[in-house]
Design a protein around this motif. Structure first.
Motif, PDB file in Angstrom:
ATOM      1  N   VAL A   1       0.028  12.895  -8.512  1.00  0.00           N
ATOM      2  CA  VAL A   1       0.985  11.866  -8.312  1.00  0.00           C
ATOM      3  C   VAL A   1       0.473  10.681  -8.298  1.00  0.00           C
ATOM      4  CG1 VAL A   1       2.707  11.216  -6.467  1.00  0.00           C
ATOM      5  CG2 VAL A   1       2.623  13.842  -7.176  1.00  0.00           C
ATOM      6  N   ALA A   2      -0.747  10.509  -7.284  1.00  0.00           N
ATOM      7  CA  ALA A   2      -1.269   9.064  -7.271  1.00  0.00           C
ATOM      8  C   ALA A   2      -1.689   8.460  -8.549  1.00  0.00           C
ATOM      9  CB  ALA A   2      -2.647   9.383  -6.311  1.00  0.00           C
ATOM     10  N   ARG A   3      -2.378   9.166  -9.543  1.00  0.00           N
ATOM     11  CA  ARG A   3      -2.440   8.644 -10.700  1.00  0.00           C
ATOM     12  C   ARG A   3      -1.251   8.314 -11.587  1.00  0.00           C
ATOM     13  NH1 ARG A   3      -5.642  13.210 -12.046  1.00  0.00           N
ATOM     14  NH2 ARG A   3      -7.673  13.260 -11.416  1.00  0.00           N
TER      15      ARG A   3
ATOM     16  N   ASP B   1      -0.680  -0.682  -4.407  1.00  0.00           N
ATOM     17  CA  ASP B   1      -1.896  -0.488  -4.131  1.00  0.00           C
ATOM     18  C   ASP B   1      -1.986   1.188  -3.407  1.00  0.00           C
ATOM     19  OD1 ASP B   1      -4.767  -0.084  -3.391  1.00  0.00           O
ATOM     20  OD2 ASP B   1      -4.881  -1.369  -1.997  1.00  0.00           O
ATOM     21  N   VAL B   2      -1.944   2.209  -4.643  1.00  0.00           N
ATOM     22  CA  VAL B   2      -2.043   3.478  -4.194  1.00  0.00           C
ATOM     23  C   VAL B   2      -3.361   4.114  -3.843  1.00  0.00           C
ATOM     24  CG1 VAL B   2      -1.460   5.660  -5.077  1.00  0.00           C
ATOM     25  CG2 VAL B   2      -0.334   3.581  -6.248  1.00  0.00           C
ATOM     26  N   THR B   3      -3.358   4.773  -2.463  1.00  0.00           N
ATOM     27  CA  THR B   3      -4.320   5.405  -1.874  1.00  0.00           C
ATOM     28  C   THR B   3      -3.780   6.744  -1.420  1.00  0.00           C
ATOM     29  OG1 THR B   3      -3.864   4.366   0.329  1.00  0.00           O
ATOM     30  CG2 THR B   3      -5.114   3.018  -0.818  1.00  0.00           C
ATOM     31  N   GLU B   4      -4.943   7.652  -1.697  1.00  0.00           N
ATOM     32  CA  GLU B   4      -4.858   8.982  -1.244  1.00  0.00           C
ATOM     33  C   GLU B   4      -5.437   9.467  -0.059  1.00  0.00           C
ATOM     34  OE1 GLU B   4      -5.943  13.434  -3.184  1.00  0.00           O
ATOM     35  OE2 GLU B   4      -5.950  11.762  -4.308  1.00  0.00           O
TER      36      GLU B   4
ATOM     37  N   GLU C   1      -3.094   9.740   9.790  1.00  0.00           N
ATOM     38  CA  GLU C   1      -1.868   8.740  10.223  1.00  0.00           C
ATOM     39  C   GLU C   1      -1.197   8.241   9.211  1.00  0.00           C
ATOM     40  OE1 GLU C   1      -1.839   4.523  12.609  1.00  0.00           O
ATOM     41  OE2 GLU C   1      -3.749   5.403  12.422  1.00  0.00           O
ATOM     42  N   LEU C   2       0.201   7.841   9.282  1.00  0.00           N
ATOM     43  CA  LEU C   2       1.022   7.459   8.138  1.00  0.00           C
ATOM     44  C   LEU C   2       1.305   6.090   8.456  1.00  0.00           C
ATOM     45  CD1 LEU C   2       3.718  10.314   8.495  1.00  0.00           C
ATOM     46  CD2 LEU C   2       1.866  10.118   7.135  1.00  0.00           C
ATOM     47  N   ASP C   3       0.470   5.356   7.726  1.00  0.00           N
ATOM     48  CA  ASP C   3       0.026   3.794   7.947  1.00  0.00           C
ATOM     49  C   ASP C   3       0.367   3.018   6.814  1.00  0.00           C
ATOM     50  OD1 ASP C   3      -2.202   4.527   6.890  1.00  0.00           O
ATOM     51  OD2 ASP C   3      -3.530   4.085   8.175  1.00  0.00           O
ATOM     52  N   GLY C   4       0.759   3.725   5.630  1.00  0.00           N
ATOM     53  CA  GLY C   4       1.089   2.901   4.446  1.00  0.00           C
ATOM     54  C   GLY C   4       2.391   2.087   4.667  1.00  0.00           C
ATOM     55  N   ASP C   5       2.442   1.101   3.833  1.00  0.00           N
ATOM     56  CA  ASP C   5       3.798   0.489   3.546  1.00  0.00           C
ATOM     57  C   ASP C   5       4.877   1.353   3.113  1.00  0.00           C
ATOM     58  OD1 ASP C   5       2.758  -2.114   4.385  1.00  0.00           O
ATOM     59  OD2 ASP C   5       1.487  -2.171   2.542  1.00  0.00           O
TER      60      ASP C   5
ATOM     61  N   ARG D   1       0.820  -1.036  -0.177  1.00  0.00           N
ATOM     62  CA  ARG D   1       0.031   0.148  -0.146  1.00  0.00           C
ATOM     63  C   ARG D   1       0.953   1.362  -0.084  1.00  0.00           C
ATOM     64  NH1 ARG D   1      -2.393   2.820   4.673  1.00  0.00           N
ATOM     65  NH2 ARG D   1      -3.803   4.479   3.791  1.00  0.00           N
ATOM     66  N   ILE D   2       0.554   2.099  -0.895  1.00  0.00           N
ATOM     67  CA  ILE D   2       1.581   3.112  -1.159  1.00  0.00           C
ATOM     68  C   ILE D   2       0.479   4.446  -0.669  1.00  0.00           C
ATOM     69  CG2 ILE D   2       2.724   4.892  -2.687  1.00  0.00           C
ATOM     70  CD1 ILE D   2       3.444   2.337  -4.502  1.00  0.00           C
ATOM     71  N   GLN D   3       0.811   5.157   0.275  1.00  0.00           N
ATOM     72  CA  GLN D   3      -0.031   6.165   0.818  1.00  0.00           C
ATOM     73  C   GLN D   3       0.454   7.719   0.455  1.00  0.00           C
ATOM     74  OE1 GLN D   3       0.182   6.566   5.174  1.00  0.00           O
ATOM     75  NE2 GLN D   3      -1.643   7.863   5.286  1.00  0.00           N
ATOM     76  N   ILE D   4      -0.341   8.143  -0.399  1.00  0.00           N
ATOM     77  CA  ILE D   4      -0.045   9.636  -0.759  1.00  0.00           C
ATOM     78  C   ILE D   4      -0.481  10.708   0.136  1.00  0.00           C
ATOM     79  CG2 ILE D   4      -0.130  11.150  -2.628  1.00  0.00           C
ATOM     80  CD1 ILE D   4       1.075   8.461  -3.402  1.00  0.00           C
TER      81      ILE D   4
END
Length: 234
Positions: free
Chosen positions: A49-51, A60-63, A76-80, A35-38
């Protein structure tokens, strides 16, 4: 490393199908999308940037919601992997976010670099943010309808891909540790011990150590050195 992990777990997949339990949980962790957190302040181009990252197929990109939004708590910074987007020199909310982000799996992107006076200026802005936070920071032009090169996209995608490798490596280490713990006790002990002695487990451990340790660190140092030389050249 991601595709290598997914395609290199045939023995673990077989054990998981037979026994479930620890092997199944480890396999699930290893093969789940990264999971890539933007994140970033409002108006910096998080969606653009997410696109771009989603189109590159890096994970798996999430904004997340905007940082420093009135009346709202910061995400919260919870992305991988965490990608923090800026659109100019880092402000206090940017610096605070980057300082609490996990270093080896965080990348900062100075978006809208084409709006800076020059590409050299954009490189300096990125270098100053990196010096303040110790987070890899790169300029990028995320929008498609802008002028010619440079746009920084190749370097940005490479930096995020390197962070994804480190995130995968951390998962691999955690999965192998869980398997080792399961092998120390419980009904699956014998089969898990056999797996830990297998060539597959050894290859997984070596790949994880390379990505999380000297491999990623060496690539990062070479990238930083090249970027600093580029700044001087401009």
């Amino acid at each position: 490393m991601g595709n290598a992990v997914v395609s290199g777990c045939e023995l673990l997949r077989s054990i998981a199908a037979d026994t479930g339990g620890t092997a199944a949980r480890a396999l699930g962790a290893l093969t789940a999308p990264i999971r890539i957190q933007i994140v970033g302040r409002a108006g910096v181009g998080r969606t653009t940037v997410a696109r771009l990252l989603a189109a590159a197929g890096l994970g798996d990109v999430t904004e997340s919601g905007a940082v420093d939004a009135p009346g709202s708590a910061d995400p919260e910074l919870d992305g991988d992997v965490v990608v923090h987007v800026l659109s100019g020199p880092a402000r206090t909310p940017d610096l605070e976010t980057l300082r609490r982000a996990p270093r080896e799996v965080t990348v900062a992107l100075v978006n809208k670099a084409d709006l800076q006076p020059s590409w050299a200026t954009a490189l300096v802005v990125a270098a100053e943010c990196e010096a303040e936070t110790d987070v890899v920071t790169l300029p990028i032009v995320g929008a498609d309808d802008v002028g010619p090169e440079p746009d920084g996209r190749a370097d940005a995608l490479a930096a995020v891909a390197a962070a994804v490798e480190v995130a995968r490596a951390r998962r691999s280490c955690a999965a192998l540790a869980a398997i080792a713990q399961g092998a120390a006790r419980g009904p699956e002990r014998e089969v898990l011990e056999q797996y830990l002695r297998s060539d597959e487990a050894v290859r997984l451990a070596v790949r994880a150590a390379d990505a999380a340790g000297t491999g990623a660190g060496g690539r990062r140092r070479r990238t930083l050195a090249a970027r600093r030389a580029q700044v001087r050249a401009w």
